[in-house]
Design a protein around this motif. Structure first.
Motif, mmCIF file in Angstrom:
data_model
loop_
_atom_site.group_PDB
_atom_site.id
_atom_site.type_symbol
_atom_site.label_atom_id
_atom_site.label_comp_id
_atom_site.label_asym_id
_atom_site.label_seq_id
_atom_site.Cartn_x
_atom_site.Cartn_y
_atom_site.Cartn_z
ATOM 1 N N LYS A 28 13.333 45.572 93.749
ATOM 2 C CA LYS A 28 13.314 47.034 93.843
ATOM 3 C C LYS A 28 13.601 47.749 92.529
ATOM 4 C CE LYS A 28 18.072 47.306 95.433
ATOM 5 N NZ LYS A 28 18.946 47.675 96.520
ATOM 6 N N THR A 48 4.653 52.223 89.728
ATOM 7 C CA THR A 48 5.175 52.479 91.067
ATOM 8 C C THR A 48 6.254 51.447 91.357
ATOM 9 O OG1 THR A 48 2.973 53.208 91.731
ATOM 10 C CG2 THR A 48 4.470 52.602 93.504
ATOM 11 N N THR A 51 8.468 47.846 95.351
ATOM 12 C CA THR A 51 8.684 47.738 96.795
ATOM 13 C C THR A 51 7.439 48.135 97.588
ATOM 14 O OG1 THR A 51 9.614 49.967 96.772
ATOM 15 C CG2 THR A 51 11.171 48.116 96.655
ATOM 16 N N SER A 52 6.429 48.690 96.921
ATOM 17 C CA SER A 52 5.185 49.109 97.583
ATOM 18 C C SER A 52 4.202 47.948 97.692
ATOM 19 C CB SER A 52 4.554 50.270 96.808
ATOM 20 O OG SER A 52 5.418 51.357 96.734
ATOM 21 N N LYS A 53 4.688 46.793 98.110
ATOM 22 C CA LYS A 53 3.869 45.573 98.117
ATOM 23 C C LYS A 53 2.607 45.699 98.977
ATOM 24 C CE LYS A 53 7.828 42.560 97.081
ATOM 25 N NZ LYS A 53 8.132 43.227 95.890
ATOM 26 N N ARG A 55 0.883 48.373 99.591
ATOM 27 C CA ARG A 55 -0.076 49.216 98.853
ATOM 28 C C ARG A 55 -0.786 48.404 97.783
ATOM 29 N NH1 ARG A 55 1.272 54.157 94.797
ATOM 30 N NH2 ARG A 55 -0.868 54.840 94.486
#
Length: 83
Positions: A28, A48, A51-53, A55
């Protein structure tokens, strides 16, 4: 010619796998972005949180081998993202 196309498909799939594994290893505190390039280059995701795995997976799934390797422009975009 089909052999060249098959090889390009294998290479892009390997690159996508490497990108997915890299994002999976981040935590993170990390940020990541995606720049795609063929004859042209474009930023697909700016920096980004890692944590936007999901996406990143969705965007990586859209990538395909389309010819050209304008890596210079891709690197320029990546460096701009880091500034």
């Amino acid at each position: 010619m089909a052999g060249v196309t098959d090889q390009l498909i294998r290479l892009i799939e390997l690159a996508k796998k490497a990108a997915r594994e890299t994002v999976a290893a981040l935590d993170k505190r990390d940020t990541v972005g995606i720049v795609a390039f063929d004859a042209e280059a474009q930023k697909l995701i700016g920096l980004t949180p890692a944590t936007s795995k999901a996406r990143f997976d969705r965007v990586l799934a859209t990538l395909s081998a389309d010819g050209g390797t304008n890596i210079g422009h891709g690197l320029d975009i990546a460096f701009e993202m880091l500034e």
